[in-house]
Design a protein around this motif. Sequence first.
Motif, PDB file in Angstrom:
ATOM      1  N   GLY A 207     -28.706 -14.760  -8.752  1.00  0.00           N
ATOM      2  CA  GLY A 207     -28.989 -15.189 -10.112  1.00  0.00           C
ATOM      3  C   GLY A 207     -29.952 -16.351 -10.170  1.00  0.00           C
ATOM      4  O   GLY A 207     -29.974 -17.206  -9.277  1.00  0.00           O
ATOM      5  N   SER A 208     -30.760 -16.390 -11.210  1.00  0.00           N
ATOM      6  CA  SER A 208     -31.661 -17.522 -11.424  1.00  0.00           C
ATOM      7  C   SER A 208     -30.859 -18.809 -11.535  1.00  0.00           C
ATOM      8  O   SER A 208     -29.740 -18.827 -12.056  1.00  0.00           O
ATOM      9  N   VAL A 209     -31.434 -19.901 -11.080  1.00  0.00           N
ATOM     10  CA  VAL A 209     -30.732 -21.185 -11.125  1.00  0.00           C
ATOM     11  C   VAL A 209     -30.365 -21.559 -12.561  1.00  0.00           C
ATOM     12  O   VAL A 209     -29.349 -22.227 -12.803  1.00  0.00           O
ATOM     13  N   THR A 210     -31.157 -21.104 -13.547  1.00  0.00           N
ATOM     14  CA  THR A 210     -30.839 -21.458 -14.927  1.00  0.00           C
ATOM     15  C   THR A 210     -29.550 -20.796 -15.413  1.00  0.00           C
ATOM     16  O   THR A 210     -28.930 -21.277 -16.362  1.00  0.00           O
ATOM     17  N   GLN A 211     -29.114 -19.717 -14.759  1.00  0.00           N
ATOM     18  CA  GLN A 211     -27.831 -19.125 -15.115  1.00  0.00           C
ATOM     19  C   GLN A 211     -26.674 -20.067 -14.761  1.00  0.00           C
ATOM     20  O   GLN A 211     -25.606 -19.989 -15.354  1.00  0.00           O
ATOM     21  N   PHE A 212     -26.902 -20.956 -13.812  1.00  0.00           N
ATOM     22  CA  PHE A 212     -25.917 -21.979 -13.475  1.00  0.00           C
ATOM     23  C   PHE A 212     -26.103 -23.204 -14.363  1.00  0.00           C
ATOM     24  O   PHE A 212     -25.132 -23.820 -14.805  1.00  0.00           O
TER      25      PHE A 212
END
Length: 604
Positions: free
Chosen positions: A511-516
């Motif tokens: 997952g993209s870091v922005t999902q975290f």
Amino acid sequence: MRGARTWSLLALLAVMQVIGSGAAFADRVVLDDFADLAGWTAIASEGTHVWIARESDETGTGMRIGFDLNIGGGWVIVRKSFSLTLPENYAFSFRLRGETRPNNFEFKLVDPRGKNVWWRNQRDCVFPREWQRMTIRKSRLDFAWGPAGGGEPKQVGAIEFAISAGEGGSGSIWLGDLGFEAREPAGQDGVAPEAQASTFLPGHEPPLMLDQDGATAWKSAPLPREQWAMVDFHRNREYGGLVIDWDPDDYAVAFEVQVSSDGSAWTTAYRTATGHGGRDYIYMPDAESRFIRLAMQRSSRGRGYGIVALAVKPFEFSASANQFFGAIAQDAPAGTYPKYLYGKQTYWTEVGVEGDDKQAILNEEGMLEVEKGAFSIEPFLYTDGGLVTWSAARTEQSLEDGYLPIPSVTWRHNRLGLRVTAFATGEAGRSTLFARYRVENHGDDGEPVQLFLAIRPFQVNPPWQSLNMSGGVTHIQEMRFDGRTVWVNRDKAVVSITSPDHFGAGTFEEGSVTQFLVRGKVPPQTDVSDPFGFASGALQYNFYLEPRAHAEVDVAVPFHDAHVAAAGLGSDGNAAWVAERHEEARRHWQNVLDRVEIALPPSA
């Protein structure tokens, strides 16, 4: 989000060539087996060199194209005349290998008058070192130039292969077994695809995964452990990938995407054993088959599988990394991807020292590309109101003292402010890039705030602004954090002079870091390797800002000799030291730019 975890991008492209190889309905015609090089000519731009030779190895005979390119835009072309009438649908194919840096590789069809050209231009092509068969389908050819102004080629008068400078340099590529084949007409025939599955529960039949209705879903029986779901197009079809929305509880942890043109011989195009549910983006460039099958091997709860929606995407979905991420950005929250992936222009300015061959660029949203063609550092704020992105903030841009080449970008969002300033110091050939982040609380109450500095495989330069290179998406294969420095692709260092509270990174599949970041945290790993080449990570800084207070974060990115320079920054680095470097850069540019005075008489 998923990519091809167990495949390198180059290997995946090779697999997709195999996937499409069974689509022909007529025998392949060999146009040239390169038993000799009769008819082939070679030309080169001024300052470049090219030569051709016939060479053989255990796999057959081919034409070697040797070249020496200029970095600043050189090109070479080899050409041979042919006389071909093109059917409604077709494909050209050839074997290819190369020993060279990434450069632009062009396949061209020239009409009999030599006026109109159609091409497939693969920018920054990473040439395979071993022989691979490449297929150029009609659908992949674009009109390049000529008085026709567009349309499709009907007659071919010549075929050209061209190499133009990406990274430039010298090298060779080899071509073999150039051929042509007619194919079934492409496109939809009005027959809807059919969904099938190994099992299903009443009210959750297989066709429900294709209806794009979030209220319906295919659900399997709890057993057996391994099950499958399949789409049959009833004929070969071109496509570019899949988007799978899994059941929130029962999803595949381990599964494969398999393809076939006859329902008997299957090729595995993708596999993973670390599925996390949610939405998966499956990258399948140049795919073509009649059947797509999801072979599911292990479920999340051991109670079967469910798919809410399965979308088969057109070939444009994966025609380039920029188009692939552009499609993902359209599904993501506003501002969680660079502005250009939403189709919007962004403006930028350079940051560097005089005489150096390396510079950074800072855009109007505060995104900092650390070197030409490299990754960028992007700021995000997180408060009790959620993640704050460039899209939610009011942004302003300025130069130090109004004219010095030390740019700043300022965000304002409700009570919070963020100021990003970038500058470089040091001698040419030994310079270092600095970025300063000042988080401000303009409110009357104290507030907890997190600053995230995301490191992602995106340039600042948009895809449509090509400066002798391709803009947009770039690559991050590896990220490692040693407690102070984030090492990207082993040789680029992001030194956090301000001690971070956390760092985390993940592969594209995870997952993209922005999902975290939207949950106020970073990924759990500090050392990742992504064979797909699109890893991302973030540094996290936690603050409690009193009313009218601020906090500052400083990072440094050496332009040269990262391992040596990073060690030096680690020994001296503190906020006061960075402030001194900032003032040093300011004085330098004042001395450079304040040399001219214009005196006007009082009457002027």
